[in-house]
Scaffold this motif. Structure first.
Motif, PDB file in Angstrom:
ATOM      1  N   THR A 164     -27.740  21.080  31.181  1.00  0.00           N
ATOM      2  CA  THR A 164     -28.424  20.712  29.970  1.00  0.00           C
ATOM      3  C   THR A 164     -27.553  19.662  29.580  1.00  0.00           C
ATOM      4  O   THR A 164     -26.478  19.308  30.081  1.00  0.00           O
ATOM      5  N   GLU A 165     -28.244  18.696  28.713  1.00  0.00           N
ATOM      6  CA  GLU A 165     -27.610  17.319  28.416  1.00  0.00           C
ATOM      7  C   GLU A 165     -28.043  16.999  26.738  1.00  0.00           C
ATOM      8  O   GLU A 165     -29.180  17.315  26.625  1.00  0.00           O
ATOM      9  N   ASP A 219     -31.582  18.172  23.776  1.00  0.00           N
ATOM     10  CA  ASP A 219     -32.871  18.253  24.017  1.00  0.00           C
ATOM     11  C   ASP A 219     -33.228  18.034  25.597  1.00  0.00           C
ATOM     12  O   ASP A 219     -34.609  18.052  25.834  1.00  0.00           O
ATOM     13  N   HIS A 220     -32.380  17.853  26.373  1.00  0.00           N
ATOM     14  CA  HIS A 220     -32.700  17.552  27.613  1.00  0.00           C
ATOM     15  C   HIS A 220     -32.187  18.963  28.573  1.00  0.00           C
ATOM     16  O   HIS A 220     -31.012  19.296  28.671  1.00  0.00           O
ATOM     17  N   LEU A 221     -33.067  19.400  29.579  1.00  0.00           N
ATOM     18  CA  LEU A 221     -32.934  20.368  30.452  1.00  0.00           C
ATOM     19  C   LEU A 221     -33.139  19.859  31.754  1.00  0.00           C
ATOM     20  O   LEU A 221     -34.315  19.224  32.014  1.00  0.00           O
ATOM     21  N   ASP A 222     -32.138  19.762  32.641  1.00  0.00           N
ATOM     22  CA  ASP A 222     -32.365  19.233  33.884  1.00  0.00           C
ATOM     23  C   ASP A 222     -33.545  20.007  34.704  1.00  0.00           C
ATOM     24  O   ASP A 222     -33.592  21.253  34.773  1.00  0.00           O
ATOM     25  N   HIS A 274     -22.761  21.491  31.081  1.00  0.00           N
ATOM     26  CA  HIS A 274     -23.458  20.773  29.953  1.00  0.00           C
ATOM     27  C   HIS A 274     -23.072  19.234  29.831  1.00  0.00           C
ATOM     28  O   HIS A 274     -21.558  19.156  30.034  1.00  0.00           O
ATOM     29  N   GLN A 289     -25.878  20.925  20.283  1.00  0.00           N
ATOM     30  CA  GLN A 289     -25.822  21.014  21.893  1.00  0.00           C
ATOM     31  C   GLN A 289     -25.462  22.294  22.113  1.00  0.00           C
ATOM     32  O   GLN A 289     -25.957  22.881  23.404  1.00  0.00           O
ATOM     33  N   TRP A 329     -28.607  24.577  22.361  1.00  0.00           N
ATOM     34  CA  TRP A 329     -29.315  23.950  23.545  1.00  0.00           C
ATOM     35  C   TRP A 329     -28.937  24.560  24.687  1.00  0.00           C
ATOM     36  O   TRP A 329     -29.708  25.257  25.578  1.00  0.00           O
ATOM     37  N   PHE A 330     -27.803  24.731  24.958  1.00  0.00           N
ATOM     38  CA  PHE A 330     -26.892  25.336  26.076  1.00  0.00           C
ATOM     39  C   PHE A 330     -27.416  26.760  26.065  1.00  0.00           C
ATOM     40  O   PHE A 330     -27.857  27.347  27.115  1.00  0.00           O
ATOM     41  N   ASN A 363     -30.960  27.770  26.893  1.00  0.00           N
ATOM     42  CA  ASN A 363     -31.452  27.401  28.477  1.00  0.00           C
ATOM     43  C   ASN A 363     -30.523  28.024  29.614  1.00  0.00           C
ATOM     44  O   ASN A 363     -30.970  27.764  30.612  1.00  0.00           O
TER      45      ASN A 363
END
Length: 267
Positions: free
Chosen positions: A89-90, A93-96, A117, A128, A131-132, A135
C-alpha cells in the motif's frame, strides 16, 4: 560505527521476525549451495564497487512492486533469493496492483516475504493505517511488515516535507497500527536523507532496513544498527524482467536458519 551482526529473534508479543513460511514450503539451501547458485544467477546491471561485500553476504533478498511485472517466483527462489519485501500500500488509497499476486506466489515458491507500506506525508496517518489494515492479510507465515519512510520529492501532489515532529508522530502511529494488525513489530525502511533529517537517535527499539548503494551502511548512517541492506537498484535476478532492488540480511546463514526454524515451529 562497528558493524554488528543482527539476529532477529522473538520476544513475547513484540517479536522481531515472526511467522515464516508454512512447514514444507520453505526449503532452506545450505550456505554453499546458496553461494554457488548466487554466483551463477544473481548479478547487477550496474554494480558499485563500494558495496562489493553485499554481493557476498550469505542471505540475499529482493524488494518488488508492480514495476517488476509478472514474476516467476520459482525461478527467483532457485536463483538463491531467500526473502522478499513486497509493496502493498501507499498513502490512504493506493494498493499495488501486483501485491496479492506476488504475496501468494512468493509463498508458494518458498520465499519468505513481508509487506511494505509507503508513507504519503500529505495523508493523515490514521487513514494510511486503516488502508494498510484493510488490504494486507495478517498472515501467520509472513515476515514483519515494513514501514517505508522517505520524502515524497518526486510526487506531483505532495512534494513538500513536513516537520520532524510531525513526521515522527505519523511514523509512530503507523508503526503501532501495523503491529496491532499483524502481531509483529515492524521493520523501518529509510534512505540517508530522511534518516539524517528525521530519524537520527530515534526509534532505537526497531530493526532497520537501510538504503545505501554507494557505501556500506555503517559508513554513512549515524547511530544506527541495521538488519537489512538495500545495496542496489539495478539488480538482475532470474524470473524477473528488467532491474530489481537487491538486499542482504545482516547475519550469517545459521542465524537466518534459526529464525526460520522458530517461525515455522510457531506457525
Amino acid at each position: 560505527m562497528r558493524r554488528r551482526s543482527i539476529t532477529l529473534m522473538p520476544v513475547a508479543f513484540r517479536v522481531s521476525v515472526t511467522m515464516a513460511v508454512a512447514a514444507g514450503l520453505f526449503a532452506v539451501l545450505s550456505a554453499g549451495e546458496i553461494a554457488q547458485s548466487r554466483s551463477r544467477s544473481l548479478s547487477d546491471h550496474k554494480p558499485h564497487e563500494a558495496v562489493a561485500r553485499a554481493h557476498t553476504m550469505p542471505v540475499q533478498g529482493i524488494d518488488v512492486s508492480a514495476w517488476q511485472g509478472d514474476i516467476d517466483w520459482q525461478s527467483v527462489r532457485k536463483a538463491g533469493v531467500q526473502f522478499a519485501f513486497i509493496k502493498a500500500t501507499e498513502g490512504g488509497d493506493h494498493l499495488d496492483p501486483k501485491f496479492l499476486q506476488n504475496w501468494y506466489a512468493a509463498k508458494r515458491a518458498g520465499v519468505a516475504r513481508g509487506a511494505y507500506h509507503f508513507v504519503y506525508w500529505c495523508r493523515p496517518a490514521h487513514e494510511q493505517a486503516l488502508w494498510f489494515m484493510l488490504n494486507v492479510p495478517p498472515d501467520p507465515d509472513a515476515l514483519p511488515p515494513v514501514l517505508d519512510v522517505e520524502w515524497n520529492g518526486h510526487s506531483k501532489k505532495c512534494p513538500k516535507k513536513v516537520s520532524r515532529d510531525v513526521a515522527l508522530a505519523k511514523i509512530k502511529l503507523l508503526l503501532a497500527a501495523m503491529e496491532a494488525h499483524t502481531g509483529r513489530k515492524p521493520i523501518i525502511y529509510t534512505d540517508l536523507v530522511f534518516h539524517r533529517e528525521v530519524l537520527v537517535g530515534e526509534l532505537k527499539d526497531y530493526h532497520f532496513w537501510l538504503r545505501s548503494v554507494a557505501a556500506e551502511p555503517e559508513k554513512v548512517y549515524r547511530q544506527r544498527n541495521w538488519a537489512f541492506w538495500q545495496f542496489s537498484t539495478t539488480g538482475y535476478v532470474p524470473g524477473i524482467k528488467g532491474k530489481v532492488d537487491r538486499n542482504s540480511f545482516n547475519g550469517q546463514q545459521s542465524s537466518w536458519d534459526r529464525v526460520l526454524k522458530w517461525l515455522e515451529a510457531s506457525n
